[in-house]
Structures are given as structure tokens and as C-alpha cells.
Write a protein that holds these residues in place. Structure first.
Motif, short mmCIF file in Angstrom:
data_model
loop_
_atom_site.label_atom_id
_atom_site.label_comp_id
_atom_site.label_asym_id
_atom_site.label_seq_id
_atom_site.Cartn_x
_atom_site.Cartn_y
_atom_site.Cartn_z
N PRO A 177 0.81 -1.23 0.00
CA PRO A 177 0.00 0.00 0.00
C PRO A 177 0.83 1.27 0.00
O PRO A 177 0.35 2.32 -0.41
N VAL A 178 2.09 1.20 0.45
CA VAL A 178 2.96 2.37 0.51
C VAL A 178 4.33 1.97 -0.01
O VAL A 178 4.88 0.93 0.39
N VAL A 179 4.89 2.77 -0.91
CA VAL A 179 6.24 2.56 -1.44
C VAL A 179 6.98 3.88 -1.34
O VAL A 179 6.51 4.91 -1.82
N GLN A 180 8.14 3.85 -0.70
CA GLN A 180 8.98 5.03 -0.58
C GLN A 180 10.14 4.90 -1.55
O GLN A 180 10.93 3.96 -1.46
N ALA A 181 10.25 5.84 -2.48
CA ALA A 181 11.25 5.78 -3.54
C ALA A 181 12.28 6.89 -3.35
O ALA A 181 11.97 7.97 -2.85
N ASP A 182 13.50 6.58 -3.77
CA ASP A 182 14.58 7.56 -3.71
C ASP A 182 15.64 7.14 -4.72
O ASP A 182 15.72 5.96 -5.10
N GLU A 183 16.46 8.09 -5.15
CA GLU A 183 17.50 7.79 -6.12
C GLU A 183 18.75 8.56 -5.75
O GLU A 183 18.70 9.68 -5.25
N THR A 184 19.90 7.91 -5.97
CA THR A 184 21.21 8.51 -5.76
C THR A 184 22.08 8.11 -6.94
O THR A 184 22.51 6.96 -7.04
N GLY A 185 22.32 9.06 -7.82
CA GLY A 185 23.07 8.72 -9.01
C GLY A 185 22.26 7.81 -9.90
O GLY A 185 21.16 8.14 -10.34
N TRP A 186 22.81 6.62 -10.16
CA TRP A 186 22.13 5.64 -11.00
C TRP A 186 21.46 4.54 -10.18
O TRP A 186 20.95 3.58 -10.74
N SER A 202 7.88 10.20 -2.11
CA SER A 202 9.13 10.59 -2.76
C SER A 202 9.45 12.03 -2.45
O SER A 202 8.68 12.74 -1.80
N ASP A 203 10.62 12.47 -2.94
CA ASP A 203 10.97 13.88 -2.84
C ASP A 203 10.37 14.63 -4.02
O ASP A 203 9.49 14.11 -4.73
N PHE A 204 10.86 15.82 -4.28
CA PHE A 204 10.28 16.65 -5.32
C PHE A 204 11.01 16.54 -6.65
O PHE A 204 10.94 17.44 -7.48
N SER A 205 11.69 15.44 -6.87
CA SER A 205 12.33 15.24 -8.16
C SER A 205 11.28 15.07 -9.25
O SER A 205 10.24 14.44 -9.05
N SER A 206 11.56 15.62 -10.43
CA SER A 206 10.59 15.56 -11.52
C SER A 206 10.41 14.16 -12.06
O SER A 206 9.45 13.90 -12.79
N GLN A 226 2.52 11.05 -2.13
CA GLN A 226 2.86 11.81 -0.93
C GLN A 226 4.30 12.31 -1.07
O GLN A 226 5.22 11.51 -1.16
N ARG A 227 4.46 13.62 -1.10
CA ARG A 227 5.80 14.20 -1.15
C ARG A 227 6.45 14.13 0.24
O ARG A 227 5.77 14.04 1.26
N CYS A 228 7.76 14.19 0.24
CA CYS A 228 8.51 14.10 1.49
C CYS A 228 8.15 15.28 2.40
O CYS A 228 8.26 16.44 2.00
N SER A 258 -7.83 12.04 -11.62
CA SER A 258 -8.13 13.36 -11.04
C SER A 258 -7.29 13.67 -9.83
O SER A 258 -7.59 14.61 -9.11
N SER A 259 -6.22 12.88 -9.58
CA SER A 259 -5.44 13.08 -8.36
C SER A 259 -4.72 14.42 -8.38
O SER A 259 -4.66 15.13 -7.38
#
Length: 316
Positions: free
Chosen positions: A168-177, A214-218, A228-230, A288-289
Motif C-alpha cells: 500500500p505504501v512505497v517510498q522511492a529515492d534515487e542517488t546517481g544511477w 518521494s521527494d520533489f524530483s521531476s 505523498q511528497r517528502c 483526477s489526483s
């Protein structure tokens, strides 16, 4: 002692030392080899000596250089002397060998661990295996072994992706590749040279029904579902926005309303059950989110004149 001489230490009796719950002494391992040292003859009268009491112990940790083992499997065809029938046993090496590789499966796992966990480049792995074990493997061979590991691990990765998509919830992040998608139960890592939104869709799927954090990365804007933004980035950006525009009293009220909503969300998160799988989301809600998100901002009283400043905020 004269009264003008100050003692170097207190003359009061020392207090008993407080016993420790854990003794911080050097750890002693179980010995695999025992080497005893003792004098064989008396240095004075040259009498032979035996036995004696142990007065000291010292352990030395040693990593031996284990040479490579070349195991040759010989298949023999035997002929029955009675019926003259040739019998050849079936050679099954599916356990120690993967496919038609000459390298055993345990050695392949060892090389893959050096490359992924140890972060060693292929030339360093080639030098290490040849220096320590006396086994020379070409760079092309190492690449082929790692590709075999990827093919063999694909069913396991597919199962992990299915569990991520069902959370139900997934937290995503990226660092480089390196991308990471975390759930309350597991961590999924994905390596991709691209930092576009196609990576999010590849891992989560085009019809993910859960909430993406996630954060506000495009790169995460391609997700059209619940998003849900960080909160750390969001509250920090709101604080900077209020500091940059103190002339808007409605902005301060809106910031307090967002912070109150954050506190309510924390209480609700502590009482929620995150073990339930994601239920299908209606299409109208999915499409419509973003519109609902914009309407929420207007309803909370965010001044419309600060829209450009909000978009241009460096924190976002």
C-alpha cells in the motif's frame, strides 16, 4: 609527611570497583590448530622435561591461500559380460555447476559477491582470484558469469517487484544511477543510468494503486496515482517561502494549516495497518489526483500570487 607537601594521590581507601555487566576483553575463538611450546631439556642439567602448566596463550588468525581445485568428472561406459549391453550413467551436474560453465556455482556466487557487495571492479577481481587461488579468468569470462547470475536471479526479482507493487505504501529515492523502492517489509534496488520517470513506471508498473512517497524530483511526476511528497522537504520549502514573503499573513496561516495536517497524519500513520494489500483504485480517482491536489492547495488558503515563487523555490 610535612603539612605543606600535597600527596600525589588521595590517601582515602579506594572504593571497590563497580562490576561490569559485560567484560570488554579480547574475544577468543575456538582454535582449529593447536601448537604447544615448551622447553624439552633443562638448561642446567639437560634433564628431559615433560608436561607442565599453561602460563600463557596467544591466538593468531591466519587466512590460508587455498589453491583452486580442478574436479574432473569422468563418465565410464561399461559392458555387461552376460548380456553384452553397454551401460552409461547420466551425468547430472545441475547442483555444482550452472549451465555449461567450467566454474562452479559457489565460485560464481563468490565472484558476484565481490562485484556487488564488495564493489570491486572486474580487473581487481581477476587479480584477486589469480593471486590468492591461482585461477586465471578472463574479463569476458567474468562478464559472462555475472550475466548468468542476472538471468538466474530474474524470477526472484520478479517476485520482489510483485511484492513492491502489492504494497500500500512505497517510498522511492534515487542517488546517481541507483534507485531504491522501500516498503514496510522489503527493500528493492534498481540500477539504471536514466533518471527519468520511466524507471518509476518500470518498477511500480503503469497501474500502481498504492501511495508513492518521494521527494520533489521531476522523475516521480509520471506517477498519476496517490502521491505523498517528502514532509521534510515540503515543510522546509514552506518555511523558506514564509521567510521570503512575510508580507502575506494568509501564507503564515496556510503554513500552520499544513503543519497541523502533518501532525494529524503522524497520528493516523501510527494507528494504520500497513499489512493490507492494495485494493484497485477507481479510474476517476487515478486521473483526477493532480486536480484534487491543486484544489486542496487553494482550499487551504495558499495565496495565488505566490505560485511562481513556489515553483521557483530551490528547495523543491
Amino acid at each position: 609527611m610535612p603539612p605543606f607537601v600535597r600527596p600525589s594521590r588521595s590517601l582515602k581507601p579506594a572504593k571497590p570497583r563497580k562490576p561490569r555487566a559485560q567484560q570488554f576483553v579480547r574475544h577468543r575463538d575456538v582454535p582449529t590448530q593447536l601448537s604447544e611450546h615448551g622447553v624439552a631439556h633443562c638448561p642446567g642439567c639437560h634433564t628431559p622435561l615433560q608436561g607442565g602448566e599453561v602460563v600463557r596463550r596467544r591466538q593468531v588468525l591466519h587466512l590460508p591461500r587455498v589453491p583452486v581445485q580442478v574436479i574432473e568428472h569422468v563418465v565410464r561406459r561399461r559392458i555387461c559380460p552376460r548380456c553384452n549391453q553397454a551401460v552409461t550413467p547420466a551425468l547430472d551436474l545441475s547442483d555444482p555447476v550452472v549451465g555449461h560453465h567450467r566454474v562452479s556455482s559457489e565460485t560464481i556466487a563468490y565472484i558476484a559477491s565481490l562485484h556487488t557487495v564488495g564493489r570491486l571492479p572486474l580487473r581487481t577481481i581477476q587479480w584477486l582470484v589469480e593471486t590468492v587461488h591461482g585461477l586465471h579468468l578472463g574479463l569476458g569470462t567474468l562478464v559472462g558469469l555475472l550475466r548468468t547470475v542476472v538471468r538466474r536471479a530474474e524470477p526472484v526479482l520478479a517476485e520482489l517487484r510483485a511484492q513492491v507493487r502489492g504494497s500500500p505504501v512505497v517510498q522511492a529515492d534515487e542517488t546517481g544511477w541507483l534507485w531504491t523502492f522501500s516498503t514496510p517489509a522489503l527493500r528493492y534496488f534498481h540500477y539504471d543510468r536514466s533518471r527519468a520517470g520511466a524507471v518509476v513506471e518500470e518498477v511500480l508498473g503503469a497501474d500502481y494503486r498504492g501511495t508513492l512517497v518521494s521527494d520533489f524530483s521531476s522523475a516521480y511526476n509520471s506517477h498519476i496515482g496517490s502521491h505523498q511528497r517528502c514532509w521534510v522537504h515540503l515543510l522546509r520549502a514552506i518555511h523558506d517561502l514564509c521567510a521570503a514573503h512575510p508580507e502575506y499573513p494568509a501564507l503564515a496561516a496556510w503554513a500552520q494549516a499544513v503543519h497541523a495536517l502533518y501532525l494529524e497524519a503522524k497520528v493516523a500513520a501510527n494507528q494504520a495497518d500497513w499489512t493490507t494489500r492494495v485494493a484497485p483504485e477507481p479510474a476517476w480517482r487515478r486521473h483526477s489526483s493532480r486536480t484534487v491536489g491543486r484544489a486542496w492547495s487553494r482550499r487551504r488558503g495558499c495565496p495565488s500570487g505566490l505560485t511562481a515563487s513556489w515553483r521557483n523555490s530551490s528547495r523543491l
